[in-house]
Design a protein around this motif. Structure first.
Motif, PDB file in Angstrom:
ATOM      1  N   ASP A   4       0.824  -1.207   0.000  1.00  0.00           N
ATOM      2  CA  ASP A   4       0.000   0.000   0.000  1.00  0.00           C
ATOM      3  C   ASP A   4       0.862   1.263   0.000  1.00  0.00           C
ATOM      4  OD1 ASP A   4      -2.425  -1.323  -0.055  1.00  0.00           O
ATOM      5  OD2 ASP A   4      -2.610  -1.383   2.117  1.00  0.00           O
ATOM      6  N   VAL A   5       2.121   1.125   0.413  1.00  0.00           N
ATOM      7  CA  VAL A   5       3.032   2.258   0.482  1.00  0.00           C
ATOM      8  C   VAL A   5       3.733   2.417  -0.862  1.00  0.00           C
ATOM      9  CG1 VAL A   5       5.088   3.194   1.619  1.00  0.00           C
ATOM     10  CG2 VAL A   5       3.372   1.937   2.952  1.00  0.00           C
ATOM     11  N   TYR A   6       3.754   3.627  -1.381  1.00  0.00           N
ATOM     12  CA  TYR A   6       4.439   3.949  -2.632  1.00  0.00           C
ATOM     13  C   TYR A   6       5.918   3.566  -2.509  1.00  0.00           C
ATOM     14  CZ  TYR A   6       5.689   6.773  -6.729  1.00  0.00           C
ATOM     15  OH  TYR A   6       6.133   7.197  -7.956  1.00  0.00           O
ATOM     16  N   PRO A   7       6.566   2.988  -3.519  1.00  0.00           N
ATOM     17  CA  PRO A   7       6.135   2.838  -4.913  1.00  0.00           C
ATOM     18  C   PRO A   7       5.427   1.512  -5.223  1.00  0.00           C
ATOM     19  CG  PRO A   7       8.446   2.321  -4.763  1.00  0.00           C
ATOM     20  CD  PRO A   7       8.024   2.711  -3.387  1.00  0.00           C
ATOM     21  N   HIS A   8       4.949   0.819  -4.200  1.00  0.00           N
ATOM     22  CA  HIS A   8       4.104  -0.363  -4.362  1.00  0.00           C
ATOM     23  C   HIS A   8       4.818  -1.585  -4.928  1.00  0.00           C
ATOM     24  CE1 HIS A   8       1.003   2.603  -3.696  1.00  0.00           C
ATOM     25  NE2 HIS A   8       1.217   3.179  -4.871  1.00  0.00           N
ATOM     26  N   PHE A   9       5.450  -1.435  -6.092  1.00  0.00           N
ATOM     27  CA  PHE A   9       5.943  -2.584  -6.856  1.00  0.00           C
ATOM     28  C   PHE A   9       7.387  -2.933  -6.473  1.00  0.00           C
ATOM     29  CE2 PHE A   9       2.396  -0.884  -9.152  1.00  0.00           C
ATOM     30  CZ  PHE A   9       1.699  -2.020  -9.536  1.00  0.00           C
ATOM     31  N   ILE A  10       7.516  -3.582  -5.316  1.00  0.00           N
ATOM     32  CA  ILE A  10       8.824  -3.973  -4.806  1.00  0.00           C
ATOM     33  C   ILE A  10       9.048  -5.476  -4.980  1.00  0.00           C
ATOM     34  CG2 ILE A  10      10.295  -4.045  -2.759  1.00  0.00           C
ATOM     35  CD1 ILE A  10       8.888  -1.506  -1.826  1.00  0.00           C
ATOM     36  N   GLY A  11       7.987  -6.279  -4.877  1.00  0.00           N
ATOM     37  CA  GLY A  11       8.100  -7.701  -5.152  1.00  0.00           C
ATOM     38  C   GLY A  11       8.081  -7.963  -6.647  1.00  0.00           C
ATOM     39  N   THR A  12       8.599  -9.124  -7.054  1.00  0.00           N
ATOM     40  CA  THR A  12       8.710  -9.416  -8.491  1.00  0.00           C
ATOM     41  C   THR A  12       7.509 -10.158  -9.063  1.00  0.00           C
ATOM     42  OG1 THR A  12       9.973 -11.400  -7.941  1.00  0.00           O
ATOM     43  CG2 THR A  12      11.221  -9.423  -8.531  1.00  0.00           C
ATOM     44  N   PHE A  13       6.662 -10.720  -8.217  1.00  0.00           N
ATOM     45  CA  PHE A  13       5.467 -11.374  -8.742  1.00  0.00           C
ATOM     46  C   PHE A  13       4.418 -10.293  -8.982  1.00  0.00           C
ATOM     47  CE2 PHE A  13       7.528 -14.834  -6.294  1.00  0.00           C
ATOM     48  CZ  PHE A  13       7.849 -15.629  -7.382  1.00  0.00           C
ATOM     49  N   ALA A  14       4.627  -9.601 -10.083  1.00  0.00           N
ATOM     50  CA  ALA A  14       3.849  -8.396 -10.371  1.00  0.00           C
ATOM     51  C   ALA A  14       4.003  -8.049 -11.847  1.00  0.00           C
ATOM     52  CB  ALA A  14       4.362  -7.240  -9.510  1.00  0.00           C
ATOM     53  N   THR A  15       3.179  -7.138 -12.295  1.00  0.00           N
ATOM     54  CA  THR A  15       3.298  -6.677 -13.681  1.00  0.00           C
ATOM     55  C   THR A  15       4.439  -5.687 -13.840  1.00  0.00           C
ATOM     56  OG1 THR A  15       1.688  -4.925 -13.236  1.00  0.00           O
ATOM     57  CG2 THR A  15       0.845  -6.990 -14.171  1.00  0.00           C
ATOM     58  N   HIS A  16       4.843  -5.018 -12.743  1.00  0.00           N
ATOM     59  CA  HIS A  16       5.892  -4.010 -12.789  1.00  0.00           C
ATOM     60  C   HIS A  16       6.832  -4.177 -11.601  1.00  0.00           C
ATOM     61  CE1 HIS A  16       2.699  -2.418 -15.323  1.00  0.00           C
ATOM     62  NE2 HIS A  16       3.616  -1.694 -15.928  1.00  0.00           N
ATOM     63  N   HIS A  17       7.975  -3.538 -11.700  1.00  0.00           N
ATOM     64  CA  HIS A  17       8.943  -3.591 -10.606  1.00  0.00           C
ATOM     65  C   HIS A  17       9.699  -2.269 -10.561  1.00  0.00           C
ATOM     66  CE1 HIS A  17      11.244  -5.665  -7.552  1.00  0.00           C
ATOM     67  NE2 HIS A  17      12.372  -5.255  -8.098  1.00  0.00           N
ATOM     68  N   TYR A  18       9.921  -1.771  -9.344  1.00  0.00           N
ATOM     69  CA  TYR A  18      10.583  -0.481  -9.140  1.00  0.00           C
ATOM     70  C   TYR A  18      12.016  -0.710  -8.680  1.00  0.00           C
ATOM     71  CZ  TYR A  18      10.959   4.481  -7.904  1.00  0.00           C
ATOM     72  OH  TYR A  18      11.329   5.808  -7.859  1.00  0.00           O
TER      73      TYR A  18
END
Length: 368
Positions: free
Chosen positions: A123-137
């Protein structure tokens, strides 16, 4: 525009949630995830046995992506190669602060202030820290490298953890040509370790209980295999190793099972004056009983490898580029592919050891 990620709500249970795709701050990079592999620590996290397991955890760290957005000031990877939107890259899965005691000594793998150690809820920005996702930061100071053109996604996806870490561990242990190496575990890490060992000229013995994994180990060049179903006790396996090595035991052993009893067994498999590379046991709650005296009396040197120096990811990618046709990597990296919505089903199969190296491919069509 929004992306999706797997959200660990409790052990054995995940949800897929949507969040706005973050903008890349100066020095950062946003990726479209192409493929994310399941590492042993991901399984440990999903089971609730990893030290960092908590509710609302953005699970996953192993994978590759293509550049969605480059932050201001980013035009090259850490090897000095020019990068642009759409390039495939592999990334070191942890950022480094460049300021803590370890970083100032050049031990980036032991960074004590990394944002990776304080991963918040998605829920905390930037959200996409894990790799099981559509995006990654990728945060500023997070290493990444272009993937060589001749290395396909399914082979490159495990480079940023499994291959890099095993590579680092075996080089810490100074594995050399002619030495006897025992690999405890023929999963992804063990098979990568086998490939590295063969290139280095080592003689290899692989121990596991899954026949299909041992068969693959033979196809990858293992000199001997030991099936736990045929040698059911530790004493029998120790004796078999000694028989193979003319009564001496292994010069070096690599533990990648994550089973504490395997660590105990390694102490008896290794020859006096030998070396032990311990990678698999990462759960403090899992224990085994052993007298430290055996390590003292046999003068065994223990090497641990948590993470790896960032440069080893570059070495791993070059290794794959040079040797991808010499080993059947595709036989376990193409094992099974799942969608984000099938995550718990996938992890259940991994937990039952029915899949060697499962992966999630989140985007069938990459977001513009």
């Amino acid at each position: 525009m929004k992306g999706k990620l797997v959200y660990l709500t409790s052990p054995f249970n995940t949800e897929v949630r949507e969040y706005p795709i973050p903008k890349a701050e100066p020095g950062a990079v946003v990726l479209n995830m192409l493929r994310a592999s399941v590492c042993g620590s991901d399984l440990t996290t999903w089971l609730g046995l990893h030290p960092r397991t908590s509710k609302d955890y953005p699970i996953g760290h192993e994978g590759i992506g293509e550049i969605h957005e480059l932050g201001e000031g980013v035009s090259k990877d850490r090897a000095g190669q020019e990068v642009k939107k759409g390039d495939r890259v592999a990334f070191v899965y942890y950022p480094t602060c460049m300021e803590c005691f370890s970083c100032l000594k050049g031990r980036f793998d032991q960074c004590t202030a990394s944002k990776y150690n304080y991963v918040p809820t998605p829920d905390v920005y930037p959200h996409f820290i894990g790799t099981f996702a559509t995006h990654h930061y990728l945060f500023p100071n997070q290493y990444f490298f272009k993937i060589p053109d001749n290395v396909p996604n399914e082979i490159a996806a495990s480079a940023n953890c499994a291959l890099s870490q095993v590579y680092w561990g075996l080089e810490k242990g100074n594995l050399t040509s002619g030495e006897w190496l025992v690999i405890q575990g023929a999963g992804g890490l063990g098979l990568y370790g086998l490939a590295i060992a063969k290139v280095k000229g080592a003689k290899t013995i692989v121990i596991d209980s899954v026949t299909s994994r041992l068969d693959l180990a033979k196809r990858m060049g293992a000199d001997f295999i030991i099936n736990i179903n045929d040698y059911s006790s530790m004493e029998e396996r120790v004796e078999r190793v000694k028989e193979i090595t003319d009564g001496q035991g292994a010069d070096i052993a690599l533990e990648v099972t994550g089973v504490p009893e395997a660590f105990k067994e390694g102490a008896y498999i290794i020859a006096p004056g030998g070396k032990y590379v311990e990678l698999g046991n990462i759960s403090p709650s899992k224990k085994t009983e052993i007298s430290p005296a055996i390590f003292t009396r046999k003068s065994i040197t223990i090497y641990h490898a948590l993470r790896y120096p960032p440069t080893y990811l570059y070495k791993a990618l070059q290794f794959l580029s040079d040797y991808k046709d010499d080993f059947p990597f595709h036989e376990f990296t193409e094992d099974k592919v799942f969608s984000l919505d099938e995550f718990d089903k996938m992890m259940d199969l991994v937990n039952k050891r029915q899949i060697t190296r499962a992966a999630v491919v989140p985007n069938k069509t990459v977001f513009a």
